[in-house]
Design a protein around this motif. Structure first.
Motif, PDB file in Angstrom:
ATOM      1  N   UNK A 279      51.382   2.289 -80.499  1.00 13.44           N
ATOM      2  CA  UNK A 279      50.437   2.833 -80.714  1.00 13.44           C
ATOM      3  C   UNK A 279      49.576   2.588 -81.679  1.00 13.44           C
ATOM      4  N   UNK A 280      50.570   2.944 -82.666  1.00 12.25           N
ATOM      5  CA  UNK A 280      50.257   3.026 -84.369  1.00 12.25           C
ATOM      6  C   UNK A 280      49.964   2.270 -84.734  1.00 12.25           C
ATOM      7  N   UNK A 281      51.181   0.908 -84.665  1.00 11.83           N
ATOM      8  CA  UNK A 281      51.294   0.004 -85.022  1.00 11.83           C
ATOM      9  C   UNK A 281      53.010   0.278 -85.364  1.00 11.83           C
TER      10      UNK A 281
ATOM     11  N   UNK B 241      53.757  12.101 -88.101  1.00 11.83           N
ATOM     12  CA  UNK B 241      54.911  12.985 -88.794  1.00 11.83           C
ATOM     13  C   UNK B 241      55.873  12.951 -87.755  1.00 11.83           C
ATOM     14  N   UNK B 242      56.918  13.063 -87.789  1.00  9.93           N
ATOM     15  CA  UNK B 242      57.935  12.695 -87.264  1.00  9.93           C
ATOM     16  C   UNK B 242      58.983  14.178 -87.843  1.00  9.93           C
ATOM     17  N   UNK B 243      59.589  14.869 -86.145  1.00  8.67           N
ATOM     18  CA  UNK B 243      60.705  15.648 -86.443  1.00  8.67           C
ATOM     19  C   UNK B 243      61.749  15.814 -85.758  1.00  8.67           C
ATOM     20  N   UNK B 244      62.762  15.863 -85.510  1.00  8.55           N
ATOM     21  CA  UNK B 244      63.988  14.733 -85.078  1.00  8.55           C
ATOM     22  C   UNK B 244      64.932  15.714 -85.853  1.00  8.55           C
TER      23      UNK B 244
ATOM     24  N   UNK C  88      46.048  10.453 -86.487  1.00  5.80           N
ATOM     25  CA  UNK C  88      46.663  10.433 -86.740  1.00  5.80           C
ATOM     26  C   UNK C  88      48.492  10.656 -85.148  1.00  5.80           C
ATOM     27  N   UNK C  89      49.355  10.491 -85.620  1.00  9.99           N
ATOM     28  CA  UNK C  89      50.561  11.159 -84.666  1.00  9.99           C
ATOM     29  C   UNK C  89      51.663  11.928 -85.134  1.00  9.99           C
ATOM     30  N   UNK C  90      51.712  13.166 -83.502  1.00  6.74           N
ATOM     31  CA  UNK C  90      52.614  13.756 -84.255  1.00  6.74           C
ATOM     32  C   UNK C  90      54.231  13.899 -82.866  1.00  6.74           C
ATOM     33  N   UNK C  91      55.330  13.484 -83.326  1.00  4.80           N
ATOM     34  CA  UNK C  91      56.211  13.344 -82.265  1.00  4.80           C
ATOM     35  C   UNK C  91      56.793  14.555 -82.886  1.00  4.80           C
TER      36      UNK C  91
END
Length: 298
Positions: A188-190, A219-222, A141-144
């Motif tokens: 990185x994740x595709x 997940x992205x929080x912008x 998983x990734x979090x931005x």
């Protein structure tokens, strides 16, 4: 390579113009702007030619660097590509897939090189980190979080030179900082094969969830309306290799733009597309447009 600059706003003044003027391998050929007085002022600052006709500038150069609002950029970039000029573009490429596709199609049809300037992809430390994590793989998983204080607390006034930007006020964080987050996560994740978008948060804050072709989710929080004390960009990855965190960006923007110029020169010379070309800019636009449609419908 002779490069002309389209645009005279804050980004042109603080990033593009000094990068072009200081680059030893290119000829900064001139400036065009939608206001002739601003074009003359910026051109005079660097001792280059001010143009009052955009087509005249396009005719005189090998490439254009564009520092204009997205949809103005898209129209002029497609025109320059059709004239056989290479393209150094800014994010987002456009705010509709149709206009972004017109640029990508024109560049492909004319066999011209294109590079879209996503800041993290041209800063030494962050680009090296992205390449390392893409090679590592095994991410779960990734979090931005890309939180800016352009309009802190939703205020309509700000000291930022970008606060008066009409397109940023209209389109908000999704389109302004969303491209930055995607430019880090996608390599990185595709690619994103599924996009979800939550109801907006405070101000222009939005939350996205992506399902990636590599099997991970992110997940992205912008936001452009975060409190100044909370502003900043963070990307965290978790997987079989453990936890990886995007390093702080300590490098200024002018050297990063200079590297984008180098990338454009290389792509033009070799005929090999850069990873951040107009086709990638189009894909980022498509993902953001899908998220915007979901947010509008919710």
């Amino acid at each position: 390579m002779r490069i002309g600059l389209l645009g005279t706003g804050p980004w042109a003044q603080m990033a593009h113009a000094p990068a072009l003027a200081g680059h030893e391998a290119v000829d900064f050929a001139g400036v065009w702007g939608r206001r002739q007085d601003a074009a003359k002022e910026l051109a005079d600052r660097y001792g280059v030619h001010p143009y009052d006709d955009v087509d005249a500038l396009i005719a005189d150069v090998d490439a254009v660097a564009v520092a204009l609002p997205p949809d103005v950029q898209a129209e002029l970039a497609a025109r320059a590509a059709r004239a056989g000029r290479h393209l150094l573009l800014d994010k987002p490429l456009a705010v509709t897939p149709e206009r972004a596709r017109a640029v990508a199609d024109a560049a492909r049809a004319a066999s011209v090189a294109s590079v879209v300037f996503f800041t993290s992809r041209f800063q030494t430390e962050t680009e090296a980190w992205i390449a390392e994590q893409a090679a590592t793989g095994g991410w779960f998983t990734g979090r931005a979080q890309w939180l800016a204080a352009l309009f802190p607390g939703g205020a309509r006034t700000s000291d930022s030179p970008f606060a008066a930007s009409p397109w940023r006020r209209e389109k908000g964080a999704l389109w302004d900082v969303g491209p930055h987050a995607l430019s880090v996560l996608l390599p990185v994740l595709g690619d994103a094969r599924r996009v979800s978008a939550a109801a907006p948060g405070p101000g222009d804050t939005v939350h996205l969830v992506l399902e990636h072709t590599g099997g991970a989710s992110s997940t992205l929080a912008l936001s452009l309306t975060a409190p100044s004390e909370a502003a900043g960009a963070t990307v965290e990855l978790r997987g079989t290799a453990g936890v990886a965190v995007l390093p702080d960006r300590s490098e200024g923007v002018v050297p990063a733009v200079a590297r984008a110029v180098d990338a454009l020169r290389e792509a033009a010379g070799t005929g090999r597309p850069h990873a951040c070309d107009a086709a990638f800019g189009l894909r980022v636009t498509e993902i953001l447009a899908e998220a915007e449609a979901l947010l509008t419908a919710s």
